[in-house]
Motif scaffolding. Structure first.
Motif, PDB file in Angstrom:
ATOM      1  N   THR A  70       0.811  -1.213   0.000  1.00 52.49           N
ATOM      2  CA  THR A  70       0.000   0.000   0.000  1.00 52.49           C
ATOM      3  C   THR A  70       0.848   1.267   0.000  1.00 52.49           C
ATOM      4  OG1 THR A  70      -0.336  -0.196   2.415  1.00 52.49           O
ATOM      5  CG2 THR A  70      -2.055  -1.083   0.985  1.00 52.49           C
ATOM      6  N   THR A  71       2.074   1.187   0.501  1.00 50.65           N
ATOM      7  CA  THR A  71       2.992   2.328   0.362  1.00 50.65           C
ATOM      8  C   THR A  71       3.318   2.547  -1.111  1.00 50.65           C
ATOM      9  OG1 THR A  71       3.928   2.070   2.571  1.00 50.65           O
ATOM     10  CG2 THR A  71       5.293   3.186   0.936  1.00 50.65           C
ATOM     11  N   SER A  72       3.582   1.475  -1.843  1.00 46.75           N
ATOM     12  CA  SER A  72       3.864   1.585  -3.274  1.00 46.75           C
ATOM     13  C   SER A  72       2.655   2.120  -4.027  1.00 46.75           C
ATOM     14  CB  SER A  72       4.269   0.217  -3.836  1.00 46.75           C
ATOM     15  OG  SER A  72       5.502  -0.205  -3.294  1.00 46.75           O
ATOM     16  N   VAL A  73       1.460   1.687  -3.639  1.00 44.05           N
ATOM     17  CA  VAL A  73       0.245   2.198  -4.278  1.00 44.05           C
ATOM     18  C   VAL A  73       0.103   3.696  -4.040  1.00 44.05           C
ATOM     19  CG1 VAL A  73      -2.278   2.123  -4.258  1.00 44.05           C
ATOM     20  CG2 VAL A  73      -0.973  -0.006  -4.230  1.00 44.05           C
ATOM     21  N   ARG A 124      11.442  -7.419  -6.256  1.00 50.03           N
ATOM     22  CA  ARG A 124      12.368  -6.365  -5.863  1.00 50.03           C
ATOM     23  C   ARG A 124      13.768  -6.566  -6.421  1.00 50.03           C
ATOM     24  NH1 ARG A 124       9.502  -5.721  -0.841  1.00 50.03           N
ATOM     25  NH2 ARG A 124       9.225  -3.525  -0.322  1.00 50.03           N
ATOM     26  N   ARG A 125      14.233  -7.816  -6.451  1.00 53.52           N
ATOM     27  CA  ARG A 125      15.616  -8.074  -6.845  1.00 53.52           C
ATOM     28  C   ARG A 125      15.747  -8.497  -8.302  1.00 53.52           C
ATOM     29  NH1 ARG A 125      17.645 -11.436  -1.573  1.00 53.52           N
ATOM     30  NH2 ARG A 125      15.488 -12.186  -1.619  1.00 53.52           N
ATOM     31  N   GLU A 126      14.667  -8.389  -9.060  1.00 52.82           N
ATOM     32  CA  GLU A 126      14.721  -8.697 -10.484  1.00 52.82           C
ATOM     33  C   GLU A 126      14.993  -7.430 -11.272  1.00 52.82           C
ATOM     34  OE1 GLU A 126      11.440 -11.143 -11.931  1.00 52.82           O
ATOM     35  OE2 GLU A 126      10.954 -11.608  -9.841  1.00 52.82           O
ATOM     36  N   SER A 170       8.973  -2.280  -4.779  1.00 56.19           N
ATOM     37  CA  SER A 170       9.742  -1.279  -4.050  1.00 56.19           C
ATOM     38  C   SER A 170       9.221   0.129  -4.345  1.00 56.19           C
ATOM     39  CB  SER A 170      11.220  -1.362  -4.455  1.00 56.19           C
ATOM     40  OG  SER A 170      11.908  -0.176  -4.123  1.00 56.19           O
ATOM     41  N   PRO A 171       8.765   0.867  -3.333  1.00 54.51           N
ATOM     42  CA  PRO A 171       8.327   2.247  -3.589  1.00 54.51           C
ATOM     43  C   PRO A 171       9.462   3.142  -4.082  1.00 54.51           C
ATOM     44  CG  PRO A 171       8.313   1.766  -1.231  1.00 54.51           C
ATOM     45  CD  PRO A 171       8.530   0.468  -1.936  1.00 54.51           C
ATOM     46  N   ALA A 212      18.384  -5.724   5.155  1.00 57.98           N
ATOM     47  CA  ALA A 212      19.384  -6.776   4.925  1.00 57.98           C
ATOM     48  C   ALA A 212      19.544  -7.127   3.455  1.00 57.98           C
ATOM     49  CB  ALA A 212      19.008  -8.023   5.718  1.00 57.98           C
ATOM     50  N   ILE A 213      18.480  -6.927   2.662  1.00 54.90           N
ATOM     51  CA  ILE A 213      18.579  -7.246   1.234  1.00 54.90           C
ATOM     52  C   ILE A 213      18.759  -5.989   0.381  1.00 54.90           C
ATOM     53  CG2 ILE A 213      17.294  -9.405   1.463  1.00 54.90           C
ATOM     54  CD1 ILE A 213      14.828  -7.966   0.352  1.00 54.90           C
ATOM     55  N   GLY A 214      19.090  -4.861   1.040  1.00 57.85           N
ATOM     56  CA  GLY A 214      19.452  -3.658   0.307  1.00 57.85           C
ATOM     57  C   GLY A 214      18.323  -2.693   0.012  1.00 57.85           C
TER      58      GLY A 214
END
Length: 254
Positions: free
Chosen positions: A43-46, A81-83, A90-91, A221-223
């Motif tokens: 919902t942040t991305s939306v 996210r990592r593609e 990711s917002p 942790a995943i950047g």
């Protein structure tokens, strides 16, 4: 699912709070409106995307059918996210990506919940737009026992399972909206709603708590610490993303 038992519906209250897909299935039918809260990060991305003028299509987790759905709706499809790809859950990535008028944004939590709701208006809320959403909901005259607002904290899933992990960031997001609605005069919150609002009000630094909680640490942790920083910016957007047809569209100025 089978019909929910009477005691589970929080009947008689104008604001109700529950968790995940099952909670949405229990509280959604008969609600005036269902509000999905998935702070990290659907919902942040939306909110970020609709603030830029993008219509966001919720969809269950990405697969071949998601690609077909995007093609049918002349929309771009967000990747993981990592593609590699300009648009993702990711917002921060959505902010940097080229503008697209239509975006399919799958996720296993908030997006899946929103896409599954039938017959009830759906709004996407987060810390970034909580005040705008509260104002809009009150203006619709929802929040009465016969037209309740159902707040659904999306939660996460334990890795490799379909078991919901109650997520602190979504509980605080639900509490922020509950507190804002109570402050605006809705006087019939359920015990669950009052507890969420109290937890939010009693937290001195919501942003720090979300940054340090399990979900915040996972993203760092995943950047993707920037995603957390964007998510904790309270009232940074004036957006009210309402599911219109199959897509969230900003109704904040209407």
């Amino acid at each position: 699912m089978r019909a929910a038992p009477q005691w589970a519906r929080q009947d008689g209250f104008g604001i109700r709070v529950e968790w995940g897909r099952t909670g949405a299935a229990v509280l959604g039918p008969g609600a005036g409106c269902l509000v999905v809260i998935d702070v990290l990060s659907f919902t942040t991305s939306v909110s970020v995307a609709t603030a830029a003028g993008t219509s966001v299509f919720p969809y269950r987790w990405r697969d071949a059918s998601a690609r077909a759905f995007a093609a049918e709706n002349a929309a771009e499809l967000a990747v993981g996210r990592r593609e590699a790809g300009p648009w993702s859950l990711s917002p921060a990535a959505i902010r940097r990506a080229p503008f697209t008028p239509r975006l399919v944004l799958p996720s296993p939590n908030g997006s899946t919940i929103a896409a599954a709701v039938e017959g009830t208006p759906v709004v996407a809320a987060c810390l970034r737009n909580v005040s705008a959403v509260a104002d809009w909901l009150v203006a619709q005259h929802w929040g009465t026992p016969d037209r309740p607002i159902a707040i659904i904290a999306a939660g996460e899933h334990w890795p490799g399972t379909d078991t919901v992990r109650p997520a602190l960031e979504d509980w605080l997001g639900a509490g922020a909206l509950a507190a804002a609605l109570i402050d605006r005069g809705i006087s019939t919150p359920s015990p669950e709603t009052r507890t969420a609002a109290t937890a939010f009000a009693a937290t001195a630094d919501v942003g720090a708590l979300i940054t340090e909680c399990a979900s915040g640490r996972e993203l760092a942790a995943i950047g993707f610490a920037e995603d957390v920083a964007i998510a904790i910016e309270r009232d940074a957007d004036a957006t009210v993303p309402v599911l219109t047809g199959s897509a969230f569209v900003d109704r904040g100025s209407r």
